[in-house]
Design an enzyme around this catalytic site. Sequence first.
Site, PDB file in Angstrom:
ATOM      1  N   LYS A 112       0.832  -1.208   0.000  1.00 30.94           N
ATOM      2  CA  LYS A 112       0.000   0.000   0.000  1.00 30.94           C
ATOM      3  C   LYS A 112       0.867   1.258   0.000  1.00 30.94           C
ATOM      4  O   LYS A 112       0.632   2.186  -0.780  1.00 30.94           O
ATOM      5  CB  LYS A 112      -0.927  -0.039   1.225  1.00 30.94           C
ATOM      6  CG  LYS A 112      -1.937   1.085   1.293  1.00 30.94           C
ATOM      7  CD  LYS A 112      -3.220   0.640   1.970  1.00 30.94           C
ATOM      8  CE  LYS A 112      -3.093   0.467   3.462  1.00 30.94           C
ATOM      9  NZ  LYS A 112      -3.135   1.751   4.182  1.00 30.94           N
ATOM     10  N   ARG A 168      -8.976  11.541  12.589  1.00 21.59           N
ATOM     11  CA  ARG A 168      -7.537  11.316  12.792  1.00 21.59           C
ATOM     12  C   ARG A 168      -6.747  12.638  12.851  1.00 21.59           C
ATOM     13  O   ARG A 168      -7.082  13.603  12.182  1.00 21.59           O
ATOM     14  CB  ARG A 168      -7.005  10.384  11.702  1.00 21.59           C
ATOM     15  CG  ARG A 168      -7.680   9.019  11.852  1.00 21.59           C
ATOM     16  CD  ARG A 168      -7.162   8.014  10.891  1.00 21.59           C
ATOM     17  NE  ARG A 168      -5.772   7.669  11.166  1.00 21.59           N
ATOM     18  CZ  ARG A 168      -5.045   6.894  10.371  1.00 21.59           C
ATOM     19  NH1 ARG A 168      -5.571   6.410   9.264  1.00 21.59           N
ATOM     20  NH2 ARG A 168      -3.807   6.614  10.683  1.00 21.59           N
ATOM     21  N   SER A 187       7.218   8.995  12.240  1.00 19.68           N
ATOM     22  CA  SER A 187       6.070   8.895  11.323  1.00 19.68           C
ATOM     23  C   SER A 187       6.542   9.063   9.887  1.00 19.68           C
ATOM     24  O   SER A 187       7.014  10.127   9.496  1.00 19.68           O
ATOM     25  CB  SER A 187       5.027   9.962  11.650  1.00 19.68           C
ATOM     26  OG  SER A 187       4.091  10.039  10.585  1.00 19.68           O
ATOM     27  N   GLN A 210       4.576   9.109   7.423  1.00 13.98           N
ATOM     28  CA  GLN A 210       3.631   9.978   6.724  1.00 13.98           C
ATOM     29  C   GLN A 210       4.046  11.435   6.857  1.00 13.98           C
ATOM     30  O   GLN A 210       4.034  12.190   5.881  1.00 13.98           O
ATOM     31  CB  GLN A 210       2.218   9.753   7.268  1.00 13.98           C
ATOM     32  CG  GLN A 210       1.710   8.351   6.947  1.00 13.98           C
ATOM     33  CD  GLN A 210       0.317   8.086   7.479  1.00 13.98           C
ATOM     34  OE1 GLN A 210      -0.214   8.865   8.275  1.00 13.98           O
ATOM     35  NE2 GLN A 210      -0.267   6.985   7.059  1.00 13.98           N
ATOM     36  N   ASP A 242       1.885  -1.381  11.773  1.00 17.08           N
ATOM     37  CA  ASP A 242       0.577  -1.813  11.266  1.00 17.08           C
ATOM     38  C   ASP A 242       0.276  -3.284  11.576  1.00 17.08           C
ATOM     39  O   ASP A 242      -0.827  -3.759  11.298  1.00 17.08           O
ATOM     40  CB  ASP A 242       0.512  -1.608   9.747  1.00 17.08           C
ATOM     41  CG  ASP A 242       0.499  -0.123   9.386  1.00 17.08           C
ATOM     42  OD1 ASP A 242       0.110   0.706  10.235  1.00 17.08           O
ATOM     43  OD2 ASP A 242       0.893   0.205   8.248  1.00 17.08           O
ATOM     44  N   LYS A 258      -4.807   5.141  14.926  1.00 12.83           N
ATOM     45  CA  LYS A 258      -4.820   4.543  13.583  1.00 12.83           C
ATOM     46  C   LYS A 258      -6.278   4.529  13.089  1.00 12.83           C
ATOM     47  O   LYS A 258      -7.099   5.302  13.557  1.00 12.83           O
ATOM     48  CB  LYS A 258      -4.195   3.149  13.621  1.00 12.83           C
ATOM     49  CG  LYS A 258      -2.699   3.180  13.927  1.00 12.83           C
ATOM     50  CD  LYS A 258      -1.920   3.855  12.806  1.00 12.83           C
ATOM     51  CE  LYS A 258      -0.432   3.923  13.078  1.00 12.83           C
ATOM     52  NZ  LYS A 258       0.263   4.714  12.058  1.00 12.83           N
ATOM     53  N   ARG A 281      -7.555  -3.875   9.352  1.00 16.06           N
ATOM     54  CA  ARG A 281      -6.560  -4.807   9.893  1.00 16.06           C
ATOM     55  C   ARG A 281      -7.122  -5.566  11.096  1.00 16.06           C
ATOM     56  O   ARG A 281      -6.737  -6.707  11.362  1.00 16.06           O
ATOM     57  CB  ARG A 281      -5.272  -4.069  10.256  1.00 16.06           C
ATOM     58  CG  ARG A 281      -4.623  -3.417   9.030  1.00 16.06           C
ATOM     59  CD  ARG A 281      -3.155  -3.131   9.218  1.00 16.06           C
ATOM     60  NE  ARG A 281      -2.705  -2.161   8.233  1.00 16.06           N
ATOM     61  CZ  ARG A 281      -2.384  -2.443   6.964  1.00 16.06           C
ATOM     62  NH1 ARG A 281      -2.453  -3.671   6.527  1.00 16.06           N
ATOM     63  NH2 ARG A 281      -1.989  -1.491   6.147  1.00 16.06           N
TER      64      ARG A 281
HETATM   65  C1  S3P Z   1       2.404   4.703   6.345  1.00 14.14           C
HETATM   66  C2  S3P Z   1       2.995   5.021   7.534  1.00 14.14           C
HETATM   67  C3  S3P Z   1       2.525   4.539   8.845  1.00 14.14           C
HETATM   68  C4  S3P Z   1       1.528   3.397   8.699  1.00 14.14           C
HETATM   69  C5  S3P Z   1       0.534   3.635   7.616  1.00 14.14           C
HETATM   70  C6  S3P Z   1       1.228   3.818   6.280  1.00 14.14           C
HETATM   71  C7  S3P Z   1       2.974   5.249   5.093  1.00 14.14           C
HETATM   72  O1  S3P Z   1       1.911   5.593   9.538  1.00 14.14           O
HETATM   73  O2  S3P Z   1       0.854   3.177   9.920  1.00 14.14           O
HETATM   74  O3  S3P Z   1      -0.375   2.546   7.505  1.00 14.14           O
HETATM   75  O4  S3P Z   1       2.666   4.727   3.996  1.00 14.14           O
HETATM   76  O5  S3P Z   1       3.751   6.205   5.189  1.00 14.14           O
HETATM   77  P1  S3P Z   1       2.780   6.661  10.390  1.00 14.14           P
HETATM   78  O6  S3P Z   1       3.794   7.180   9.483  1.00 14.14           O
HETATM   79  O7  S3P Z   1       1.815   7.710  10.827  1.00 14.14           O
HETATM   80  O8  S3P Z   1       3.321   5.887  11.543  1.00 14.14           O
END
Ligand code: S3P
Length: 440
Positions: A25, A126, A171, A173, A319, A346, A391
Amino acid sequence: MTRRHDFRVQPGGSLHGRVRVPGDKSISHRAVMLGAIADGVTTIDGFLEGADALGTIGAFRALGVTIGGPEAGRVVVHGVGVEGLQAPRGPIDLGNSGTSMRLLTGLLVAQNFTTVLTGDESLSRRPMRRVTEPLVQMGARVESAEGETPPLTIHGGRPLSAIDYRLPIASAQVKSALLLAGIYAHGRTRVREPAESRDHTERMLGGFGYPVERGELECSIDGGGRLRASDVDVPADISSAAFLLVAASLSPGSDLMLEHVGMNPTRTGVIEVLQSMGADIDILDPRTVGGEPVADLRVRYAPLHGVDIPPAVVPRAIDEFPILFIAAACASGTTRLSGAEELRVKESDRLQVMADGLAALGINVRTRPDGIDIEGGHLQAGVVDSAGDHRIAMSFAVAAHRAAGPVTVTDCRNVETSFPGFVDLARSVGIDIELEGEGA
Ligand code: S3P
């Protein structure tokens, strides 16, 4: 009343076969994003045809990018270059996908138009402050709803300047959002992390010819460059493979091969934790595909024992905790997790929803603000609510396979966000699962 979308599982039996779970993903999202702002045509193979990644495709189409597919896992992105995105006609709905929203926010603060990003009920709860705060420091203007949650109104047309930012939590993200904004910022953007989060953005930027300087727990990017289109081969998602790794580990007689699984070291915490619990997992034919490590995984039944999960592994298995909790529930002894308060924000509060579901199936658990203790035991028949969390739904489907009687898992529609075809694939390897309700 509308019928729910529930899993009904009859327990028992071993797992066998050779399967490839759907594409990663995180990598699928990033391939579309970088392909869209690159010069030239990017072909993505092995793309995850799940709702979250399809949402990212929809977003970029709304931003004026021509994208072909997905067709049998192939997506063709006609890049428009770093300055080529266009104002969308209306708000962009990103559904359940936190990754789409946080990464897109980093990209969209740098455009010369305003965008509104919305999401479903879960995404609308979120936290977005973690990404808007540093972006505002760079010069961005973003409005959010009360509590700094979506919808987000991202005002473009503002010059960005680079920052040196220390992430309060690990993180990927947030790191990725800042790197994407950094492409457009004046100067060198530097991101430092307290622990290593997944590094797909850094790797893929390199693959698109955009240098990212990397040090220990930090990375830097200079603004003002361009990306060159590059083909992407998406490996199978280790986060999806994890459900089958645990199901086979727990079921006597099992011997299962999972093909072409992404083995990026920032993602393999789940394998390390399972191996420390006694799991029998062989990593076969390790190779590198398009800058990402990949391997085939052979998993056979092995009795598991409880462990204290080291807090340092948390970001690298972030995850996979719902399914690791199922492994813990079936292991001998107690498993303890701490340093995992992120699980509460999450797609659901994963500590609480998992604790409630395990308790409903007769397992003793104790939660803390940042973790959980799980006493291994015997799973009973029953009904578990997944709270709409993909999940958690799949984790309890695996738990049900090891329960003393039939288990119903409710509200499983969002499994489509990350693991389309889960029910059919699980059936093909030996899990007696059916979908009840709409679409059944
Ligand atoms: C992800 C980063 C993770 C993960 C999410 C996907 C990504 O989150 O939990 O399902 O693709 O960058 P965080 O970066 O907030 O920990």
